[in-house]
Design a protein around this motif. Structure first.
Motif, PDB file in Angstrom:
ATOM      1  N   ASP A  47     -12.322  19.376   6.661  1.00  5.85           N
ATOM      2  CA  ASP A  47     -12.458  18.533   5.467  1.00  5.85           C
ATOM      3  C   ASP A  47     -11.268  17.588   5.285  1.00  5.85           C
ATOM      4  N   ILE A  48     -11.068  16.705   6.273  1.00  5.37           N
ATOM      5  CA  ILE A  48      -9.954  15.771   6.102  1.00  5.37           C
ATOM      6  C   ILE A  48     -10.414  14.324   6.233  1.00  5.37           C
ATOM      7  N   LEU A  49     -11.718  14.107   6.297  1.00  7.38           N
ATOM      8  CA  LEU A  49     -12.210  12.734   6.316  1.00  7.38           C
ATOM      9  C   LEU A  49     -12.358  12.216   4.889  1.00  7.38           C
ATOM     10  N   GLY A  50     -12.429  10.901   4.762  1.00  7.41           N
ATOM     11  CA  GLY A  50     -12.748  10.311   3.469  1.00  7.41           C
ATOM     12  C   GLY A  50     -11.528   9.995   2.633  1.00  7.41           C
ATOM     13  N   GLU A  51     -11.812   9.558   1.419  1.00  9.70           N
ATOM     14  CA  GLU A  51     -10.742   9.092   0.545  1.00  9.70           C
ATOM     15  C   GLU A  51     -10.004  10.253  -0.105  1.00  9.70           C
ATOM     16  N   ASN A  52      -8.747   9.978  -0.434  1.00  9.67           N
ATOM     17  CA  ASN A  52      -7.919  11.011  -1.042  1.00  9.67           C
ATOM     18  C   ASN A  52      -8.050  11.016  -2.566  1.00  9.67           C
ATOM     19  N   GLY A  53      -8.630   9.925  -3.097  1.00  5.25           N
ATOM     20  CA  GLY A  53      -8.732   9.815  -4.545  1.00  5.25           C
ATOM     21  C   GLY A  53      -7.504   9.168  -5.147  1.00  5.25           C
ATOM     22  N   SER A  54      -6.577   8.706  -4.302  1.00  2.00           N
ATOM     23  CA  SER A  54      -5.354   8.053  -4.794  1.00  2.00           C
ATOM     24  C   SER A  54      -5.278   6.648  -4.211  1.00  2.00           C
ATOM     25  N   ALA A  55      -4.282   5.874  -4.676  1.00  2.00           N
ATOM     26  CA  ALA A  55      -4.093   4.511  -4.162  1.00  2.00           C
ATOM     27  C   ALA A  55      -2.623   4.313  -3.837  1.00  2.00           C
ATOM     28  N   ASN A  56      -2.330   3.445  -2.860  1.00  4.02           N
ATOM     29  CA  ASN A  56      -0.928   3.150  -2.582  1.00  4.02           C
ATOM     30  C   ASN A  56      -0.441   2.064  -3.540  1.00  4.02           C
ATOM     31  N   GLN A  58      -0.052  -0.967  -3.346  1.00  4.25           N
ATOM     32  CA  GLN A  58      -0.792  -2.219  -3.378  1.00  4.25           C
ATOM     33  C   GLN A  58      -2.224  -2.036  -3.858  1.00  4.25           C
ATOM     34  N   GLY A  59      -2.506  -0.857  -4.397  1.00  3.80           N
ATOM     35  CA  GLY A  59      -3.821  -0.606  -4.975  1.00  3.80           C
ATOM     36  C   GLY A  59      -4.877  -0.296  -3.932  1.00  3.80           C
ATOM     37  N   GLU A  60      -4.454  -0.094  -2.661  1.00  4.08           N
ATOM     38  CA  GLU A  60      -5.441   0.221  -1.621  1.00  4.08           C
ATOM     39  C   GLU A  60      -5.710   1.721  -1.630  1.00  4.08           C
ATOM     40  N   LYS A  61      -7.003   2.067  -1.451  1.00  5.76           N
ATOM     41  CA  LYS A  61      -7.367   3.481  -1.466  1.00  5.76           C
ATOM     42  C   LYS A  61      -6.690   4.204  -0.308  1.00  5.76           C
ATOM     43  N   GLN A  62      -6.107   5.365  -0.608  1.00  5.89           N
ATOM     44  CA  GLN A  62      -5.521   6.160   0.469  1.00  5.89           C
ATOM     45  C   GLN A  62      -6.578   7.119   1.002  1.00  5.89           C
ATOM     46  N   GLU A  90       2.672   4.286   2.647  1.00  5.06           N
ATOM     47  CA  GLU A  90       2.080   5.234   1.703  1.00  5.06           C
ATOM     48  C   GLU A  90       3.050   5.714   0.630  1.00  5.06           C
ATOM     49  N   GLU A  91       4.249   5.162   0.579  1.00  7.80           N
ATOM     50  CA  GLU A  91       5.235   5.557  -0.439  1.00  7.80           C
ATOM     51  C   GLU A  91       5.592   4.331  -1.269  1.00  7.80           C
ATOM     52  N   ASN A  92       5.526   4.451  -2.588  1.00  3.98           N
ATOM     53  CA  ASN A  92       5.855   3.313  -3.448  1.00  3.98           C
ATOM     54  C   ASN A  92       7.287   2.849  -3.253  1.00  3.98           C
ATOM     55  N   ASN A  93       8.198   3.822  -3.177  1.00  9.47           N
ATOM     56  CA  ASN A  93       9.619   3.500  -3.061  1.00  9.47           C
ATOM     57  C   ASN A  93      10.174   4.125  -1.795  1.00  9.47           C
ATOM     58  N   LEU A  94      11.375   3.725  -1.444  1.00  9.72           N
ATOM     59  CA  LEU A  94      11.970   4.354  -0.272  1.00  9.72           C
ATOM     60  C   LEU A  94      12.219   5.828  -0.564  1.00  9.72           C
ATOM     61  N   VAL A  95      12.221   6.632   0.491  1.00 11.02           N
ATOM     62  CA  VAL A  95      12.415   8.070   0.341  1.00 11.02           C
ATOM     63  C   VAL A  95      13.768   8.420   0.945  1.00 11.02           C
ATOM     64  N   GLN A 306      11.243  -7.792  -0.095  1.00 14.61           N
ATOM     65  CA  GLN A 306      10.638  -6.607  -0.712  1.00 14.61           C
ATOM     66  C   GLN A 306      10.139  -5.653   0.354  1.00 14.61           C
ATOM     67  N   LEU A 307      10.153  -4.375  -0.002  1.00  4.42           N
ATOM     68  CA  LEU A 307       9.738  -3.319   0.923  1.00  4.42           C
ATOM     69  C   LEU A 307       8.313  -3.517   1.444  1.00  4.42           C
ATOM     70  N   HIS A 308       7.413  -3.904   0.539  1.00  4.19           N
ATOM     71  CA  HIS A 308       5.999  -3.967   0.923  1.00  4.19           C
ATOM     72  C   HIS A 308       5.505  -5.408   1.078  1.00  4.19           C
ATOM     73  N   GLN A 309       6.434  -6.305   1.349  1.00  7.59           N
ATOM     74  CA  GLN A 309       6.115  -7.727   1.479  1.00  7.59           C
ATOM     75  C   GLN A 309       5.123  -7.976   2.623  1.00  7.59           C
ATOM     76  N   ARG A 310       4.224  -8.940   2.379  1.00  9.20           N
ATOM     77  CA  ARG A 310       3.223  -9.282   3.396  1.00  9.20           C
ATOM     78  C   ARG A 310       3.579 -10.583   4.089  1.00  9.20           C
TER      79      ARG A 310
END
Ligand code: AHM
Ligand code: MG
Length: 333
Positions: A47-56, A58-62, A90-95, A306-310
């Motif tokens: 059971d590891i396929l599919g969405e996690n129910g969370s977002a990163n 940038q609002g993308e589904k994880q 997958e992390e909002n801020n640096l760890v 920025q960390l998540h710059q495109r």
């Protein structure tokens, strides 16, 4: 047969001041890759396929596997004690790793733990991308965002793992690009492609043509150029787009081609993330005799903000990226 571990130790001995820390770091990534590979291969069964129910951020589904891959690599990297912290898609801020390690670790790692993860549920190849820098802050002081916001030309090493019909780890430390194929029966990555170079002959262009009407004029003109008949330049080129950067890049590296993700109406600054997608691929591309730009400027020269710059991303064979850049310069919107 030469394993990745043996190869790295052999190369390390060519550098008299090498301490073995980068070797330890890459071997942490190697271990993480083996764990991710194992779970991706049985993804349909547990059971590891599919969405996690969370977002990163940038609002993308994880996807569940995004989160799993992120945790796996994070733990593997922290355990070695040579990394001060990480930044991840997958992390909002640096760890920042454990208090002591944050002061001692010499390296920072930026990664996309599972790129192209929207493809997992349909059994299409995905990948892990990583980029390694020396920290800028003094060892002994806390790390900060400036350790991560370094231009790509300062990368110490970069690479990807492609989980495809076979699993491969491809990396560079600035001395060429080397690829290792995973032998699951032995549990080791074996050197299969030493000093990979882009082929000379252009063949393939990879772009999501569904967004054609949203592309800059330069890209539209370049696509038309790719489709024209011309025996001398072997046109028309083939179009191939998997929608998984690692897979598209890997195919183009071995067979010859260009990958483009320009700015579009949906992604006005492009979709590909500069720090943990474009920079490592650009480093690999240049080391393999290719080129990477944002249509105008060398990717590795961009000063990140920025960390998540495109960024818009054009990467592949030098001759093809040169052509695309020429169209971008000629048809400015
Ligand atoms: P992701 O990091 O959320 O997976 O997004 C990056 C991926 C690339 O691997 C791929 O080339 C691109 O997004 C595909 O996007 P699109 O579906 O818009 O063509
Ligand atoms: Mg990604």
């Amino acid at each position: 047969m030469k394993t990745l571990g043996e190869f790295i130790i052999e190369k390390q001995s060519e550098f008299p001041h090498a301490t073995g820390e980068l070797t330890a770091l890459i071997s942490a990534i190697k271990l993480g890759a083996k764990v991710i590979n194992r779970d991706i291969n049985k993804a349909g069964l547990i059971d590891i396929l599919g969405e996690n129910g969370s977002a990163n951020i940038q609002g993308e589904k994880q996807m569940k596997l995004d989160v799993f891959a992120n945790e796996t690599l994070k733990n593997a990297l922290e355990a070695r004690g040579v990394v001060a912290g990480i930044a991840s898609e997958e992390e909002n801020n640096l760890v920042i790793f454990g208090k002591d390690r944050a002061t001692e670790g010499k390296y920072v790692v930026l990664m996309d733990p599972l790129d192209g993860s929207s493809n997992i549920d349909v059994n299409v190849s995905v990948g892990t991308i990583f980029s390694i820098y020396h920290r800028i802050t003094k060892i002994g002081s806390p790390i900060s965002e400036q350790d991560f916001l370094q231009p790509g030309y300062k990368q110490v090493a970069a690479g990807y793992i492609i989980y495809g019909s076979s699993t491969m780890l491809v990396y560079t430390t600035g001395c060429g690009v080397h690829a290792f194929t995973y032998d699951p029966s032995l549990g080791v990555f074996c050197l299969s492609h030493e000093n990979v170079r882009f082929p000379k002959q252009a063949t393939t262009y990879s772009i999501n043509e569904g967004y054609y009407s949203k592309f800059p004029t330069g890209v539209k003109k370049y696509i038309k150029y790719c489709q024209e008949n011309d025996d001398k330049t072997h046109r028309p080129y083939t179009s191939r787009y998997i929608g998984s950067l690692v897979s598209d890049f890997h195919r183009n590296l071995l067979k010859g081609g260009i990958y483009i993700y320009p700015n579009t109406a949906q992604y006005p600054k492009g979709k590909i993330r500069l720090l943990y997608e474009a920079n490592p691929m650009a480093f690999l591309a240049e080391q393999a005799g290719g080129k990477a730009t944002n249509g105008y400027q060398r990717i590795l020269d961009i000063e990140p903000e920025q960390l998540h710059q495109r960024t818009p991303f054009f990467v592949g064979m030098k001759s093809m990226v040169d052509d695309a850049d020429r169209f971008m310069a000629e048809y400015k919107d």
